[in-house]
Scaffold this motif. Structure first.
Motif, short mmCIF file in Angstrom:
data_model
loop_
_atom_site.label_atom_id
_atom_site.label_comp_id
_atom_site.label_asym_id
_atom_site.label_seq_id
_atom_site.Cartn_x
_atom_site.Cartn_y
_atom_site.Cartn_z
N LEU A 40 66.09 -20.55 69.73
CA LEU A 40 67.37 -20.72 69.03
C LEU A 40 67.40 -22.00 68.22
O LEU A 40 67.18 -23.10 68.76
CB LEU A 40 68.52 -20.69 70.04
CG LEU A 40 68.57 -19.41 70.90
CD1 LEU A 40 69.76 -19.44 71.84
CD2 LEU A 40 68.60 -18.15 70.05
N LEU A 45 69.29 -23.92 64.47
CA LEU A 45 70.28 -23.85 63.39
C LEU A 45 69.55 -24.16 62.10
O LEU A 45 68.77 -25.12 62.05
CB LEU A 45 71.39 -24.89 63.60
CG LEU A 45 72.43 -24.95 62.48
CD1 LEU A 45 73.39 -23.77 62.57
CD2 LEU A 45 73.21 -26.24 62.53
N THR A 102 71.08 -17.17 77.59
CA THR A 102 70.54 -18.39 77.00
C THR A 102 70.17 -19.40 78.08
O THR A 102 70.96 -19.65 78.99
CB THR A 102 71.58 -19.03 76.05
OG1 THR A 102 72.06 -18.02 75.17
CG2 THR A 102 70.98 -20.17 75.24
N ASN A 107 78.52 -24.36 71.51
CA ASN A 107 77.32 -24.38 72.35
C ASN A 107 77.17 -25.74 73.03
O ASN A 107 76.87 -25.84 74.21
CB ASN A 107 76.09 -24.06 71.50
CG ASN A 107 74.84 -23.98 72.34
OD1 ASN A 107 74.80 -23.28 73.35
ND2 ASN A 107 73.81 -24.71 71.96
N ASP A 133 77.91 -24.18 66.71
CA ASP A 133 77.12 -25.31 67.19
C ASP A 133 77.96 -26.14 68.19
O ASP A 133 77.51 -26.48 69.28
CB ASP A 133 76.71 -26.16 65.98
CG ASP A 133 75.85 -27.33 66.38
OD1 ASP A 133 74.66 -27.12 66.60
OD2 ASP A 133 76.39 -28.46 66.50
N GLN A 155 66.83 -24.27 73.24
CA GLN A 155 67.25 -23.13 74.08
C GLN A 155 66.55 -21.87 73.58
O GLN A 155 66.17 -21.78 72.40
CB GLN A 155 68.77 -22.89 73.96
CG GLN A 155 69.64 -23.97 74.57
CD GLN A 155 71.12 -23.71 74.25
OE1 GLN A 155 71.48 -23.38 73.12
NE2 GLN A 155 71.97 -23.86 75.25
N HIS A 179 73.38 -20.11 65.91
CA HIS A 179 73.32 -19.82 67.35
C HIS A 179 74.05 -18.50 67.62
O HIS A 179 75.13 -18.27 67.08
CB HIS A 179 74.00 -20.97 68.12
CG HIS A 179 73.63 -20.99 69.57
ND1 HIS A 179 74.09 -20.04 70.47
CD2 HIS A 179 72.85 -21.83 70.28
CE1 HIS A 179 73.60 -20.32 71.68
NE2 HIS A 179 72.84 -21.39 71.59
N TYR A 186 67.81 -26.01 69.11
CA TYR A 186 68.71 -26.18 70.26
C TYR A 186 67.97 -26.45 71.56
O TYR A 186 68.59 -26.72 72.58
CB TYR A 186 69.59 -24.94 70.42
CG TYR A 186 70.65 -24.85 69.35
CD1 TYR A 186 71.69 -25.77 69.33
CD2 TYR A 186 70.61 -23.88 68.37
CE1 TYR A 186 72.66 -25.73 68.34
CE2 TYR A 186 71.58 -23.82 67.38
CZ TYR A 186 72.60 -24.75 67.38
OH TYR A 186 73.56 -24.71 66.40
#
Ligand SMILES: Cc1cc2nc3c(=O)[nH]c(=O)nc-3n(C[C@H](O)[C@H](O)[C@H](O)COP(=O)(O)OP(=O)(O)OC[C@H]3O[C@@H](n4cnc5c(N)ncnc54)[C@H](O)[C@@H]3O)c2cc1C
Length: 409
Positions: free
Chosen positions: A275, A277, A232, A358, A355, A190, A299, A188
């Motif tokens: 972070l 997935l 985040t 986010n 996902d 992040q 996430h 991500y």
């Protein structure tokens, strides 16, 4: 002469998913060996994991049934309400918000917030009281071989055999890698900063999900006048924030937290989590099944990762205990396929929903901001839609295994 396996079940990884699985299988009469690389004392040290987990109502029912909750007295903070808002740093919240009030769907809270450290301590106590479980820790699984049995070679050279091995060894799952199971996913870009905040006023059990352009800023009520942040940010920004001295960090924190709980200050260490997935394409091989983050790392936007893992636990235990009661081979692929069918679609659907949320919220694009604010306002005004989201957040919908209904496995 052939020997029977050392245990019915071997679990590689005794974390937040692995230990509940051991308890669930033992409750169904199966013998279990759990191998975990971490020293149990390290895993429960205050500095090891500062996270607090939002444990959904159905997952709480399972922990109660497994005898874990009795060791969590005074450590569970009920989630009474969830507030979802959109905003910008130092500008405050937009006027559109979404309010979930547990009283709309019953008397029970939507779940509980519990410090991971206390969950681990409670799990360790419950495991120690269960004669069918053998916990080997600190000890690593270094190799797995599959044939008539699953055989784990440990770091000290010893071997442990079982009829079925569960891989509960986390996102980087060595057992999954060794079995050649591929994953799909992405980074991500992040990082989740985790920190505890002390505040002047009581939070009344209200969890806040505040969507800021860098990513969600979650304020999770803890026992006492304390809250846990899952803050985040884009990874570059997170690095800069983490490098700030205490006063500057507190200032950045307050610019997002606001003053709705009076004077507030961060306390204790800061933790950070990159972070990503990561979804396993398959959950099973002959004599092997993946559970928890080994199967799906998602996430943390809505605090669902461990809840998915606990749903895997409930389904996997039910499948193998039912098969054992029928005298079937619990490591056979056709038995394990029931587990995969039960869990894989649900996990992928929820992971992709997180996902999408986010992506929708972690930006400052004008038309997108307007559309999502209107969406929040609309859902907030439609009772059935609100109740639908709350039941999902509580994990009380769908084809629930017995444990998630609060029944014995
Ligand atoms: C910032 C953040 C906040 C979160 N908040 C929430 C929340 O509010 N609610 C929620 O439901 N989820 C939340 N999650 C997700 C949740 O923390 C994870 O889903 C959960 O910790 C996964 O547990 P696990 O047992 O599957 O894996 P892990 O916790 O990774 O455990 C894996 C275990 O395997 C062991 N291991 C690894 N390799 C070996 C080996 N070779 N041999 C032996 N042992 C091995 C490790 O020592 C470890 O104990 C959050 C995640 C993040 C990053």
């Amino acid at each position: 002469m052939t020997h029977g396996p050392d245990s019915d079940i071997l679990i590689a990884g005794g974390g937040l998913s692995g230990l509940p699985l051991a308890l669930a299988c033992a409750q169904g009469g199966l013998s279990v060996t759990v191998v975990d690389a971490l020293d149990p004392a390290t895993a429960t040290d205050a500095k090891f994991d500062g996270r607090v987990s939002a444990i959904a109502l159905a997952s709480c029912r399972m922990l109660e049934q497994l005898g874990v909750t009795q060791h969590l007295e005074g450590q569970m903070q009920p989630i009474n309400d969830i507030m979802v808002t959109d905003g910008r740093v130092r500008e405050g919240a937009s006027p559109f918000f979404l309010h979930f009030d547990h009283r709309e769907i019953g008397n029970e809270p939507l779940g509980n917030l519990i410090e991971n450290r206390h969950i681990r301590i409670a799990l360790q106590k419950a495991v120690a009281a269960e004669p069918l479980i053998r916990l080997l820790a600190p000890q690593s699984v270094t190799r797995l071989d599959y044939g008539a049995q699953a055989v784990a070679t440990l770091g000290n050279g010893e071997t442990v055999s079982a009829r079925l091995c569960f891989a509960a060894d986390g996102r980087n799952s060595p057992a999954r890698e060794a079995a050649g199971i591929k994953t799909i996913g992405w980074d991500y870009g992040q990082t989740g900063i985790v920190s505890t905040v002390e505040h002047e006023l009581p939070h009344e059990g209200v969890a806040q999900e505040y969507f800021l352009p860098g990513g969600p800023f979650a304020i999770l009520p803890m026992v006492g006048n304390r809250s846990s942040l899952v803050w985040t940010e884009k990874t570059e920004d997170a690095k800069a924030i983490l490098a700030l001295d205490d006063a500057a960090f507190a200032d950045e924190m307050r610019a997002r937290f606001g003053d709705y709980l009076g004077a507030c200050a961060p306390v204790g260490p800061r933790w950070s989590y990159p972070l990503t997935l990561q979804l396993a394409r398959d959950y099973i091989r002959p004599r092997l099944a993946l559970i928890g983050d080994a199967a799906h790392g998602i996430h943390p936007i809505a605090g669902q990762g461990l809840n998915l893992g606990l749903r895997d636990v409930a389904a996997a235990a039910e499948v193998v205990v039912d098969a054992a009661r029928l005298g079937l081979d619990i490591g056979a692929l056709d038995v394990l396929e029931r587990y995969q069918r039960w869990r894989r679609f649900d996990n992928v659907a929820l992971s992709l929903l997180m996902d999408g949320l986010n992506r929708l919220f972690s930006n400052d694009i004008g038309p997108v901001r307007l559309a999502r604010d209107l969406g929040l306002g609309v859902v907030s005004r439609i009772g059935p839609a609100r109740r639908f989201f709350m039941r999902h957040a509580g994990g009380v919908v769908g084809d629930l295994p017995r444990l998630l209904r609060g029944e014995a496995v």
